[in-house]
Motif scaffolding. Structure first.
Motif, PDB file in Angstrom:
ATOM      1  N   PRO A 154      26.192  43.647  24.640  1.00 54.90           N
ATOM      2  CA  PRO A 154      27.132  42.584  24.283  1.00 54.90           C
ATOM      3  C   PRO A 154      28.075  43.043  23.168  1.00 54.90           C
ATOM      4  N   GLY A 155      29.373  42.875  23.401  1.00 54.69           N
ATOM      5  CA  GLY A 155      30.356  43.232  22.405  1.00 54.69           C
ATOM      6  C   GLY A 155      30.670  44.720  22.311  1.00 54.69           C
ATOM      7  N   VAL A 156      30.144  45.507  23.243  1.00 54.66           N
ATOM      8  CA  VAL A 156      30.351  46.949  23.222  1.00 54.66           C
ATOM      9  C   VAL A 156      30.909  47.387  24.571  1.00 54.66           C
ATOM     10  N   VAL A 157      31.826  48.334  24.539  1.00 53.02           N
ATOM     11  CA  VAL A 157      32.372  48.890  25.783  1.00 53.02           C
ATOM     12  C   VAL A 157      32.149  50.393  25.793  1.00 53.02           C
TER      13      VAL A 157
ATOM     14  N   ASP B 217      32.824  49.075  19.794  1.00 52.34           N
ATOM     15  CA  ASP B 217      33.375  47.733  19.709  1.00 52.34           C
ATOM     16  C   ASP B 217      34.785  47.843  20.296  1.00 52.34           C
ATOM     17  N   PRO B 218      35.214  46.909  21.131  1.00 47.31           N
ATOM     18  CA  PRO B 218      36.532  47.033  21.752  1.00 47.31           C
ATOM     19  C   PRO B 218      37.698  47.006  20.770  1.00 47.31           C
ATOM     20  N   ARG B 219      37.444  46.665  19.515  1.00 47.07           N
ATOM     21  CA  ARG B 219      38.504  46.615  18.507  1.00 47.07           C
ATOM     22  C   ARG B 219      38.676  47.927  17.738  1.00 47.07           C
ATOM     23  N   VAL B 220      37.875  48.930  18.043  1.00 43.83           N
ATOM     24  CA  VAL B 220      37.942  50.206  17.327  1.00 43.83           C
ATOM     25  C   VAL B 220      39.217  50.943  17.723  1.00 43.83           C
ATOM     26  N   THR B 221      39.944  51.403  16.714  1.00 42.85           N
ATOM     27  CA  THR B 221      41.172  52.152  16.992  1.00 42.85           C
ATOM     28  C   THR B 221      40.828  53.574  17.431  1.00 42.85           C
ATOM     29  N   LEU B 222      41.781  54.184  18.103  1.00 41.88           N
ATOM     30  CA  LEU B 222      41.624  55.575  18.502  1.00 41.88           C
ATOM     31  C   LEU B 222      41.440  56.441  17.254  1.00 41.88           C
TER      32      LEU B 222
ATOM     33  N   LEU C   3      44.177  51.126  20.510  1.00 36.97           N
ATOM     34  CA  LEU C   3      42.747  50.869  20.682  1.00 36.97           C
ATOM     35  C   LEU C   3      42.137  51.973  21.537  1.00 36.97           C
ATOM     36  N   ALA C   4      40.983  52.458  21.123  1.00 35.61           N
ATOM     37  CA  ALA C   4      40.304  53.517  21.869  1.00 35.61           C
ATOM     38  C   ALA C   4      40.020  53.061  23.295  1.00 35.61           C
ATOM     39  N   ALA C   5      39.617  51.811  23.468  1.00 34.46           N
ATOM     40  CA  ALA C   5      39.318  51.299  24.814  1.00 34.46           C
ATOM     41  C   ALA C   5      40.561  51.304  25.699  1.00 34.46           C
ATOM     42  N   GLY C   6      41.724  51.184  25.097  1.00 28.07           N
ATOM     43  CA  GLY C   6      42.969  51.164  25.861  1.00 28.07           C
ATOM     44  C   GLY C   6      43.371  52.514  26.417  1.00 28.07           C
TER      45      GLY C   6
END
Length: 160
Positions: free
Chosen positions: A6-9, A25-30, A70-73
């Motif tokens: 939960p809350g992790v990608v 966390d999806p809010r972590v920057t690259l 965002l790293a996820a992006g």
């Protein structure tokens, strides 16, 4: 991107030619993923607001400000940092030119300056001094080594 908790990608990045998978966390920057999770500290955290250019990296060959990305992006994309430019002990032509032209003083902004310089040469924006200055304008040097940076870009372009 499949969720692992939960809350992790799960974020898969090809960083400097190596595939790396991170649970973030999806809010972590690259920028934070590179520095804090992958120990690639060449990319600098300057203003953390996208105003100084110290955090410039390439994503799929285009320069981006990693503090605003965002790293996820960028999962599934190729990321190149300043550490990925050299081939072993052999510096990239832009890195060599920065050394030869004394395009650095304190060195804090140098990784971002080098990454932007590589991109602008590849983009074909290294014609005149004015063009180089315009396309490097997002990278701030607090030491004021701008003339040497422009000369380094011109030198690297001529060597290419």
């Amino acid at each position: 991107m499949a969720a692992s908790a939960p809350g992790v990608v799960e974020v898969a990045l090809e960083v400097n030619g190596k595939t790396r998978t991170l649970s973030l966390d999806p809010r972590v920057t690259l920028l934070d993923a590179l520095r804090e999770r992958l120990d690639l500290t060449g990319t600098k955290k300057g203003c953390d607001r996208g105003q100084c250019g110290a955090c410039t990296v390439h994503v799929d060959g285009r320069r981006v400000l990693s503090c605003l990305t965002l790293a996820a992006g960028v999962s599934g994309k190729a990321v190149t940092t300043v550490e990925g430019l050299a081939n072993g002990d052999r510096l990239h032509p832009v890195q060599r030119a920065f050394v030869e032209c004394d395009g650095l003083q304190c060195g804090f902004c140098t990784p971002g300056q080098v990454m932007s310089a590589v991109a602008l040469i590849e983009e074909g924006h290294a014609g005149s001094e004015a063009e180089i200055r315009e396309h490097m304008s997002g990278n701030i040097c607090r030491c004021g080594a701008y003339q040497q940076i422009v000369q380094a870009v011109r030198t690297a372009k001529e060597a290419a």
